[in-house]
Design a protein around this motif. Structure first.
Motif, short mmCIF file in Angstrom:
data_model
loop_
_atom_site.label_atom_id
_atom_site.label_comp_id
_atom_site.label_asym_id
_atom_site.label_seq_id
_atom_site.Cartn_x
_atom_site.Cartn_y
_atom_site.Cartn_z
N TRP A 1 8.83 1.78 4.93
CA TRP A 1 7.65 1.05 4.57
C TRP A 1 6.29 0.88 2.86
O TRP A 1 8.19 1.61 2.19
N ASP A 2 6.01 -0.01 2.90
CA ASP A 2 5.76 -0.58 1.70
C ASP A 2 6.03 0.49 0.30
O ASP A 2 4.40 1.14 0.81
N ARG A 3 6.80 1.21 -0.65
CA ARG A 3 6.00 2.30 -0.76
C ARG A 3 5.08 1.65 -1.92
O ARG A 3 4.44 2.68 -2.45
N ASN A 4 4.35 0.87 -2.39
CA ASN A 4 3.45 1.11 -3.38
C ASN A 4 2.44 0.66 -2.82
O ASN A 4 1.48 1.61 -3.93
N SER A 5 2.50 0.16 -1.45
CA SER A 5 1.13 0.45 -0.59
C SER A 5 0.79 2.21 -0.53
O SER A 5 -0.16 2.81 0.02
N GLN A 6 1.53 2.87 -0.04
CA GLN A 6 1.93 4.27 0.65
C GLN A 6 1.24 5.00 -0.52
O GLN A 6 0.50 5.99 -0.75
N LYS B 1 -0.50 3.94 -2.90
CA LYS B 1 -2.43 3.38 -3.49
C LYS B 1 -3.13 3.78 -2.54
O LYS B 1 -4.08 4.77 -2.79
N GLU B 2 -2.40 4.31 -1.66
CA GLU B 2 -3.72 4.63 0.20
C GLU B 2 -3.43 5.90 -0.27
O GLU B 2 -4.38 6.48 -0.51
#
Length: 245
Positions: free
Chosen positions: A152-157, A159-160
């Protein structure tokens, strides 16, 4: 000093328990007295670190519900310097029991305060999402550590996870020092490291995969494997970072 570390990632099957188990075991191998607190619903991590034949009477939910003190729920781990507070059943019941307590997310931290002083590290494994047990773990911790799943997109993880950390910082635990991450598997692409308290990597490794499949820490599968050595290096780096003023 990062004494209590909560592992979190709002996404399921992100590698939280894999990292938490092997990190706790690695601290113990370094002769740092370590307490692993299992706040997950599966209890997989506590089964691995207790050994398969132990049948504990009490778990995290019983501590939160007030049925037993935290010391009464501690089970010796499968190696010296390691203790476990397991996840059994009753998580939903514990949350309902505390429903009308305006500071319910602080109960775990208050329970850990005195007993936790006897440990060099406390590792708290959490379920997915950002619910009661995740916030309770963060409210009890000095640092949040996010395992980043390669699929999965690591920056999104990040951020969440950061949204949850920010909420806890604002309302529950102003002493939470911040957030760090450990990338699992391939190291590319590199997430944004700005503002991170700790950055590490756990490579893809047969010993780690086999260990989780057989409920065995990677170091007991093959202590010289890249995964086991990486976890020991992570533990050493965290220990060294904690001693820097």
């Amino acid at each position: 000093m990062h004494h209590t570390i909560a592992l979190l990632n709002p996404l399921g099957a992100s590698g939280k328990t894999t990292l938490a188990v092997n990190l706790a075991f690695s601290f113990a191998l370094l002769e740092i007295r370590t307490l692993y607190v299992d706040c997950t619903s599966s209890g997989a991590g506590s089964r691995i670190l207790m050994g398969k034949h132990k049948k504990p009477a009490w778990g995290v939910a019983d501590v939160l519900s007030g049925f037993v003190g935290l010391r009464g729920a501690i089970v010796p781990g499968c190696t010296p310097y390691l203790d476990v507070i397991p996840a059994l059943s009753g998580e939903k019941e514990a949350e309902k029991f505390l429903a009308f307590n305006p500071e319910k997310e602080k109960v775990l931290g208050l329970s850990l305060r005195k007993p936790g002083e006897g440990y060099g590290r406390v590792i708290i494994d959490t379920p997915s999402g950002n619910g009661f047990f995740v916030k309770s773990a963060l409210a009890a911790s000095d640092m949040a550590l996010v395992p980043l799943h390669p699929g999965w997109d690591r920056n999104s993880q990040l951020k969440e996870a950061g949204h949850c950390v920010d909420e806890v910082l604002k309302y529950l635990n102003p002493d939470l020092k911040g957030i760090g991450f450990v990338t699992l598997g391939p190291s590319d692409p590199v997430p944004d490291e700005a503002g991170m308290q700790f950055v590490g990597r756990l490579p893809d490794c047969d010993a780690v995969r086999k260990g989780m499949a057989t409920e065995t820490p990677a170091a007991l599968v093959d202590v010289m494997s890249p995964g086991a050595q990486a976890c020991l290096d992570l533990a050493r780096e965290m220990t060294e970072a904690a001693t820097v003023p």
